[in-house]
Scaffold this motif. Structure first.
Motif, PDB file in Angstrom:
ATOM      1  N   GLY A   1      18.714  -5.506  -6.721  1.00  0.00           N
ATOM      2  CA  GLY A   1      17.353  -5.020  -6.992  1.00  0.00           C
ATOM      3  C   GLY A   1      16.574  -4.859  -5.689  1.00  0.00           C
ATOM      4  O   GLY A   1      15.792  -5.726  -5.305  1.00  0.00           O
ATOM      5  N   THR A   2      16.795  -3.734  -4.995  1.00  0.00           N
ATOM      6  CA  THR A   2      16.149  -3.490  -3.694  1.00  0.00           C
ATOM      7  C   THR A   2      14.687  -3.117  -3.847  1.00  0.00           C
ATOM      8  O   THR A   2      13.855  -3.506  -3.016  1.00  0.00           O
ATOM      9  N   LEU A   3      14.375  -2.333  -4.860  1.00  0.00           N
ATOM     10  CA  LEU A   3      13.076  -1.659  -5.009  1.00  0.00           C
ATOM     11  C   LEU A   3      12.732  -0.993  -3.674  1.00  0.00           C
ATOM     12  O   LEU A   3      13.505  -0.193  -3.168  1.00  0.00           O
ATOM     13  N   GLY A   4      11.609  -1.335  -3.055  1.00  0.00           N
ATOM     14  CA  GLY A   4      11.209  -0.654  -1.814  1.00  0.00           C
ATOM     15  C   GLY A   4      11.632  -1.375  -0.554  1.00  0.00           C
ATOM     16  O   GLY A   4      11.241  -0.977   0.550  1.00  0.00           O
ATOM     17  N   GLY A   5      12.398  -2.452  -0.684  1.00  0.00           N
ATOM     18  CA  GLY A   5      12.922  -3.116   0.509  1.00  0.00           C
ATOM     19  C   GLY A   5      12.104  -4.302   0.996  1.00  0.00           C
ATOM     20  O   GLY A   5      12.429  -4.895   2.029  1.00  0.00           O
TER      21      GLY A   5
ATOM     22  N   GLY B   1       4.277   5.725  -5.501  1.00  0.00           N
ATOM     23  CA  GLY B   1       4.516   5.676  -6.948  1.00  0.00           C
ATOM     24  C   GLY B   1       5.576   4.663  -7.366  1.00  0.00           C
ATOM     25  O   GLY B   1       6.095   4.731  -8.489  1.00  0.00           O
ATOM     26  N   LEU B   2       5.893   3.696  -6.502  1.00  0.00           N
ATOM     27  CA  LEU B   2       6.847   2.654  -6.899  1.00  0.00           C
ATOM     28  C   LEU B   2       6.143   1.611  -7.761  1.00  0.00           C
ATOM     29  O   LEU B   2       4.943   1.365  -7.568  1.00  0.00           O
ATOM     30  N   PRO B   3       6.846   0.986  -8.697  1.00  0.00           N
ATOM     31  CA  PRO B   3       6.200  -0.070  -9.483  1.00  0.00           C
ATOM     32  C   PRO B   3       5.817  -1.248  -8.584  1.00  0.00           C
ATOM     33  O   PRO B   3       6.525  -1.550  -7.626  1.00  0.00           O
ATOM     34  N   ASP B   4       4.697  -1.879  -8.927  1.00  0.00           N
ATOM     35  CA  ASP B   4       4.149  -2.952  -8.092  1.00  0.00           C
ATOM     36  C   ASP B   4       4.767  -4.288  -8.511  1.00  0.00           C
ATOM     37  O   ASP B   4       4.089  -5.155  -9.063  1.00  0.00           O
TER      38      ASP B   4
ATOM     39  N   GLU C   1       0.836  -1.216   0.000  1.00  0.00           N
ATOM     40  CA  GLU C   1       0.000   0.000   0.000  1.00  0.00           C
ATOM     41  C   GLU C   1       0.866   1.259   0.000  1.00  0.00           C
ATOM     42  O   GLU C   1       0.658   2.172  -0.798  1.00  0.00           O
ATOM     43  N   ARG C   2       1.849   1.293   0.891  1.00  0.00           N
ATOM     44  CA  ARG C   2       2.730   2.478   0.981  1.00  0.00           C
ATOM     45  C   ARG C   2       3.556   2.631  -0.294  1.00  0.00           C
ATOM     46  O   ARG C   2       3.748   3.739  -0.792  1.00  0.00           O
ATOM     47  N   ALA C   3       4.034   1.508  -0.831  1.00  0.00           N
ATOM     48  CA  ALA C   3       4.875   1.572  -2.031  1.00  0.00           C
ATOM     49  C   ALA C   3       4.063   2.100  -3.222  1.00  0.00           C
ATOM     50  O   ALA C   3       4.539   2.945  -3.986  1.00  0.00           O
TER      51      ALA C   3
END
Ligand SMILES: C[S@@+](CC[C@H](N)C(=O)[O-])C[C@H]1O[C@@H](n2cnc3c(N)ncnc32)[C@H](O)[C@@H]1O
Length: 226
Positions: free
Chosen positions: A71-75, A37-40, A31-33
């Motif tokens: 590849g961390t993206l949002g962790g 605006g981070l890719p899902d 939800e936060r990601a």
């Protein structure tokens, strides 16, 4: 051959019910990601659970002392890995997108794992080679690949001297990703062909023992031979 999202949702719901739901930090991450605006495209909780288990089994069952993620993206996956490390262990996670890395920094803090995570704001495979200046040869217990599929082989090659004999190499999307599945005809999708070549290289090169778990989009699990 392709598993439909309906099947995924049903499977995930079942696995969470039986094997445990992620805690509040992880279950609200998506939800936060999305809001940021981070890719899902983070791994699913069932793949996260697998990463956690494998991290805790690495290093002859003592838990990984050093893990590297590409590849961390949002962790999201990083939190699962960080929670499986041996006491005093460290996760190095590589991510060139500043927005993703900044979001992940906050998530690692809120998840209580920031003290055991080092973020590298750069692109692999170069960033992996540069890790060689910080880490001793044969010191990495686990390598998780989840960035550019066509570069998976280059990531493994860059990490090879850093990997301990017995180290685990885990690669997400070994069977599919957004617009391809492994039964997509060869020659019609470059990412499919690259992952197919990577799977075959890992399986037949004589340096790794491999199995592929057909969970979600496929997770290749390999162990570096002594
Ligand atoms: C599929 S996402 C990673 C998801 C993450 N592992 C998770 O499950 O929470 C892929 C990430 O790789 C990053 N990336 C792209 N090129 C990269 C590179 N050369 N090296 C490292 N990361 C890269 C993208 O910016 C993106 O954040």
């Amino acid at each position: 051959m392709e598993m439909t999202p309906h099947r995924w949702e049903a499977t995930s719901a079942y696995l969470s019910e039986v094997f445990g739901r992620p805690d509040r930090q992880l279950s609200t991450h998506r939800e936060r990601a999305r809001a940021a605006g981070l890719p899902d495209i983070a791994v699913s909780p069932d793949v996260g659970r697998l990463l956690h288990l494998l991290t805790s089994l690495a290093n002859n069952g003592r838990g990984a002392g050093v893990a590297v993620e590409v590849g961390t993206l949002g962790g999201f996956s990083g939190i699962w890995i960080a929670r499986g490390l041996a006491p005093g262990g460290r996760l190095y996670t590589i991510e060139p997108e500043k927005k993703h890395a900044a979001f992940a920094r906050d998530e690692f803090k809120s998840a209580g794992v920031a003290d055991r995570v080092t973020q590298i704001d750069a692109a692999a495979p170069g960033a992996i080679s540069e890790l060689g200046a910080r880490l001793a040869p044969a010191s990495v217990d686990l390598l998780f690949l989840d960035a550019i599929k066509a570069d998976y082989r280059a990531y493994v090659e860059a990490a090879e001297t850093l990997l301990k004999p017995g180290a685990l190499i885990i690669a997400d999307n070994a069977l599919g990703s957004g617009d391809w599945w492994i039964d997509t005809p060869s020659g019609t999708n470059a990412a499919r062909d690259a992952v197919d070549a990577f799977n075959r290289w890992m399986a037949t090169g004589g340096r790794f023992d491999c199995a592929c778990v057909p969970i979600r989009e496929g997770v290749l699990i390999a162990r570096k031979r002594a």
